[in-house]
Design a protein around this motif. Structure first.
Motif, PDB file in Angstrom:
ATOM      1  N   ALA A  53      90.727  -9.873  18.236  1.00 14.56           N
ATOM      2  CA  ALA A  53      90.466 -10.706  19.420  1.00 14.56           C
ATOM      3  C   ALA A  53      90.217  -9.870  20.672  1.00 14.56           C
ATOM      4  N   GLU A  54      90.932  -8.771  20.830  1.00 19.50           N
ATOM      5  CA  GLU A  54      90.724  -7.921  22.003  1.00 19.50           C
ATOM      6  C   GLU A  54      89.350  -7.255  21.970  1.00 19.50           C
ATOM      7  N   ALA A  55      88.936  -6.787  20.810  1.00 17.54           N
ATOM      8  CA  ALA A  55      87.614  -6.172  20.684  1.00 17.54           C
ATOM      9  C   ALA A  55      86.521  -7.205  20.952  1.00 17.54           C
ATOM     10  N   HIS A  56      86.712  -8.416  20.442  1.00 16.14           N
ATOM     11  CA  HIS A  56      85.762  -9.509  20.668  1.00 16.14           C
ATOM     12  C   HIS A  56      85.613  -9.755  22.173  1.00 16.14           C
ATOM     13  N   ALA A  57      86.737  -9.906  22.859  1.00 14.00           N
ATOM     14  CA  ALA A  57      86.707 -10.173  24.300  1.00 14.00           C
ATOM     15  C   ALA A  57      86.071  -9.015  25.064  1.00 14.00           C
ATOM     16  N   TRP A  58      86.367  -7.792  24.669  1.00 14.02           N
ATOM     17  CA  TRP A  58      85.793  -6.611  25.333  1.00 14.02           C
ATOM     18  C   TRP A  58      84.259  -6.629  25.200  1.00 14.02           C
ATOM     19  N   SER A  59      83.774  -6.860  23.993  1.00 10.56           N
ATOM     20  CA  SER A  59      82.314  -6.902  23.792  1.00 10.56           C
ATOM     21  C   SER A  59      81.677  -7.993  24.644  1.00 10.56           C
ATOM     22  N   LEU A  60      82.278  -9.191  24.620  1.00 10.00           N
ATOM     23  CA  LEU A  60      81.704 -10.319  25.363  1.00 10.00           C
ATOM     24  C   LEU A  60      81.673 -10.077  26.864  1.00 10.00           C
ATOM     25  N   THR A  61      82.746  -9.518  27.402  1.00 10.05           N
ATOM     26  CA  THR A  61      82.857  -9.423  28.861  1.00 10.05           C
ATOM     27  C   THR A  61      82.434  -8.093  29.448  1.00 10.05           C
ATOM     28  N   ARG A  62      82.556  -7.017  28.677  1.00  5.82           N
ATOM     29  CA  ARG A  62      82.292  -5.694  29.227  1.00  5.82           C
ATOM     30  C   ARG A  62      81.015  -5.044  28.713  1.00  5.82           C
ATOM     31  N   VAL A  63      80.658  -5.312  27.460  1.00  9.54           N
ATOM     32  CA  VAL A  63      79.506  -4.631  26.859  1.00  9.54           C
ATOM     33  C   VAL A  63      78.238  -5.486  26.939  1.00  9.54           C
ATOM     34  N   PHE A  64      78.290  -6.707  26.449  1.00  8.31           N
ATOM     35  CA  PHE A  64      77.077  -7.520  26.350  1.00  8.31           C
ATOM     36  C   PHE A  64      76.367  -7.744  27.688  1.00  8.31           C
ATOM     37  N   PRO A  65      77.093  -7.961  28.794  1.00  8.30           N
ATOM     38  CA  PRO A  65      76.376  -8.140  30.060  1.00  8.30           C
ATOM     39  C   PRO A  65      75.560  -6.910  30.488  1.00  8.30           C
ATOM     40  N   LYS A  66      75.888  -5.737  29.953  1.00  8.79           N
ATOM     41  CA  LYS A  66      75.119  -4.530  30.248  1.00  8.79           C
ATOM     42  C   LYS A  66      73.864  -4.433  29.377  1.00  8.79           C
ATOM     43  N   LEU A  67      73.848  -5.182  28.270  1.00  9.87           N
ATOM     44  CA  LEU A  67      72.748  -5.084  27.308  1.00  9.87           C
ATOM     45  C   LEU A  67      71.780  -6.258  27.376  1.00  9.87           C
ATOM     46  N   GLY A  68      72.206  -7.354  27.980  1.00  5.82           N
ATOM     47  CA  GLY A  68      71.357  -8.541  28.013  1.00  5.82           C
ATOM     48  C   GLY A  68      72.072  -9.680  28.705  1.00  5.82           C
ATOM     49  N   GLU A  69      71.800 -10.871  28.240  1.00  6.49           N
ATOM     50  CA  GLU A  69      72.403 -12.067  28.800  1.00  6.49           C
ATOM     51  C   GLU A  69      73.268 -12.731  27.739  1.00  6.49           C
ATOM     52  N   THR A  70      74.254 -13.492  28.191  1.00  8.93           N
ATOM     53  CA  THR A  70      75.130 -14.189  27.272  1.00  8.93           C
ATOM     54  C   THR A  70      75.081 -15.683  27.550  1.00  8.93           C
ATOM     55  N   GLY A  71      75.266 -16.466  26.515  1.00 12.12           N
ATOM     56  CA  GLY A  71      75.295 -17.910  26.678  1.00 12.12           C
ATOM     57  C   GLY A  71      75.816 -18.573  25.424  1.00 12.12           C
TER      58      GLY A  71
END
Length: 187
Positions: free
Chosen positions: A156-174
């Motif tokens: 769960a921590e890795a999931h949250a890290w990717s969603l909030t810290r990594v993905f916004p640097k690589l693209g958009e989330t929705g």
């Protein structure tokens, strides 16, 4: 930042939703995530946009501190995609042997032959297969969107890290609903 737009040439790439990695029977959280990925696949197909279904058949044979879940000899049915994805004849299937779907699979050439400029990613695991593929897509110059409710991770921590810290640097989330609404608006 939410997904703002989908390019005219967008593809859905679903990572590793296969019987060898998705526990059966599915717990409700996993079942909900798989249902979201299946809804995305159906929506992409309905609008004539391509769907790529990725499975994993191995891992690099290198030393790591944390062993991989992929057994050396793949169990019968390991590679089979979960039936909820409703694989169609027009879907492109990629079998990978590394975490990223672009490494030594021909996926980049396939997408470029279709004129694809954007990828939407879903699947498992958020912090490994999805994240590595997202990083590769970004490095290859594809606009990238992450369907955050159509992916999960055993950590769960890795999931949250990717969603909030990594993905916004690589693209958009929705969310799946956000992306489907954009598909319908463009149709």
């Amino acid at each position: 930042m939410p997904v703002t737009t989908l390019d005219a040439k967008t593809v859905l790439v679903v990572i590793d939703l296969q019987k060898g990695l998705i526990p059966q029977p599915m717990d409700p959280r996993i079942a909900a995530m798989v249902a979201k990925a299946a809804a995305l696949a159906a929506a992409f197909r309905a609008t004539g946009l391509p769907v790529v279904l990725v499975n994993v058949a191995g891992a690099p044979q290198v030393r790591t501190e944390r062993p991989r879940r992929i057994p050396p000899a793949l169990a019968d049915g390991w590679l089979d995609l979960v039936p909820e994805l409703d694989r169609q004849p027009g879907d492109h299937v990629v079998t990978k042997h590394t975490p990223g779907a672009f490494t030594a699979t021909g996926l980049e050439a396939h997408l470029k032959s279709l004129g694809v400029t954007q990828v939407v990613l879903a699947g498992v695991s958020t912090s490994n297969g999805v994240e590595v593929t997202g990083r590769q897509a970004y490095e290859l110059g594809f606009n990238t969107a992450f369907a955050v409710d159509a992916m999960t991770d055993p950590d769960a921590e890795a999931h949250a890290w990717s969603l909030t810290r990594v993905f916004p640097k690589l693209g958009e989330t929705g969310t799946t609903d956000d992306i489907i609404a954009l598909l319908k608006a463009a149709a």
